[in-house]
Design a protein around this motif. Structure first.
Motif, PDB file in Angstrom:
ATOM      1  N   HIS A   9       0.656  -1.301   0.130  1.00 25.22           N
ATOM      2  CA  HIS A   9       0.115  -0.028  -0.143  1.00 25.22           C
ATOM      3  C   HIS A   9       0.774   1.121  -0.113  1.00 25.22           C
ATOM      4  O   HIS A   9       0.449   2.446   0.292  1.00 25.22           O
ATOM      5  CB  HIS A   9      -0.923   0.112   1.231  1.00 25.22           C
ATOM      6  N   LEU A  21       2.327   4.093  -1.709  1.00 27.88           N
ATOM      7  CA  LEU A  21       2.245   4.836  -2.966  1.00 27.88           C
ATOM      8  C   LEU A  21       3.441   4.900  -3.971  1.00 27.88           C
ATOM      9  O   LEU A  21       3.297   4.605  -4.932  1.00 27.88           O
ATOM     10  CB  LEU A  21       1.553   6.286  -2.516  1.00 27.88           C
ATOM     11  N   CYS A  36       4.056   3.272  -7.521  1.00 24.53           N
ATOM     12  CA  CYS A  36       4.542   3.811  -8.707  1.00 24.53           C
ATOM     13  C   CYS A  36       5.699   3.397  -9.277  1.00 24.53           C
ATOM     14  O   CYS A  36       5.877   3.129 -10.585  1.00 24.53           O
ATOM     15  CB  CYS A  36       4.648   5.343  -8.485  1.00 24.53           C
TER      16      CYS A  36
END
Length: 334
Positions: free
Chosen positions: A193, A195, A199
């Motif tokens: 989880h 971010l 990416c």
């Protein structure tokens, strides 16, 4: 091609599941085997059908940018996670609660300069596989604006040098993040989880997806030279070879359980052949005896180079088969 598609197979379901907040083992559209078929048909095949390799220069530049982002992120996460002050352990993802870090996989954050065990025989083949760019040399040479030996040497120096630095830094900081707990697929060690890691996964997926057509070009050209040396260009043959190659590679990726087995076997067979054995044989065969006798120092060096490749192949394959026979191939190593 199989190694790149395996990365898509393992990473794409996790990325989609994270975006949709779903279980990766849930619905049918999160199955890795199905996703690599969809990606192969919708993205890889259209790019692979281009007639000239030069058209893929822009996609190659984009994939290189994605891998540079991967490197920067791995270095950043090393300093962000580090070792907890009170426990002197590395924070890694919890299996029970993916959003929380857990302590305990590392008893100490001390790097080992060298580890001798049965898993080390996967290491050298994988490192060799990372630098098998030989098949792309001739197609890239033909696409140069003013092709010459000097310009091609400059391209090789810059490309291999840049990749060496990126591979080395990524591996070093990845190991210094998780130490002896690091797994074969390093991105799985981070929080699902996070971010930034999400990416990074997207960037890696984009990079490997755009690289597969580049790898397919020299394979198709070699097949055409072997099977149809005197034939003119034909679109049906051009398309058929690409389709057959993609089908075979998809079947291989669907059947093989882990990416390390692919890297290990290919790194132990094709890598020694392309890096050590074939170049030495070419040199011994092409350079006439009148120019350099068989017992001259350059030819002795070439012969030793080829023998080294054969030994490297035999030893690596032997230990890998032994690991498979004893059931140790699923043990994580570093």
């Amino acid at each position: 091609m199989s190694s790149y598609l395996f990365i898509i197979k393992s990473e794409l379901p996790l990325v989609i599941a994270t975006f949709l907040d779903m279980d990766p083992e849930g619905d049918w559209f999160l199955k890795g085997n199905l996703l690599i078929i969809i990606v192969s048909v919708l993205i890889i095949l259209p790019l692979a059908l281009m007639r000239h390799l030069g058209y893929l220069g822009y996609t190659s530049g984009l994939s290189l940018t994605c891998m540079l982002f991967f490197l920067i992120s791995v270095i950043y996460k090393k300093f962000q996670l580090g070792c907890t002050v009170g426990h002197n352990e590395t924070a890694v993802e919890s299996k029970s609660s993916p959003s929380l870090p857990i302590q305990g996989l590392n008893t100490s954050c001390e790097a080992q300069m060298f580890t001798a065990d049965s898993q080390m025989f996967y290491t050298v083949p994988i490192m060799a596989f990372a630098f098998v760019c030989h098949p792309e040399v001739l197609p890239i040479y033909t696409e140069l604006c003013r092709p010459s030996k000097r310009r091609m040497q400059a391209v090789a120096n810059v490309s291999i040098g840049a990749m060496f630095c990126m591979y080395g830094l990524t591996a070093t900081f990845g190991y210094l993040t998780f130490y002896s707990s690091v797994e074969a697929e390093m991105l799985h060690m981070y929080s699902q989880h996070d971010l930034l890691i999400l990416c990074v996964r997207l960037a890696v997926l984009l990079a490997v997806t755009l690289t597969v057509p580049v790898v397919l070009f020299p394979i198709r050209r070699a097949l055409q030279q072997l099977l149809f040396p005197s034939k003119a260009f034909s679109w049906p043959r051009h398309v058929a070879i690409a389709l057959i190659l993609l089908v075979l590679v998809n079947v291989l990726v669907i059947c093989v359980p882990t990416i390390r087995d692919i890297f290990g076997v290919i790194g132990s067979t094709s890598a020694p052949s392309l890096i050590f054995i074939l170049p030495s044989i070419f040199y011994l065969r092409i350079v006439p005896s009148e120019v350099e006798p068989l017992y001259s120092w350059p030819k002795i060096q070439a012969l030793c180079f080829g023998v080294l490749g054969v030994l490297f192949m035999a030893i690596s394959l032997g230990f890998m088969f032994a690991n498979w026979a004893t059931g140790q191939s699923h043990v994580s190593g570093h």
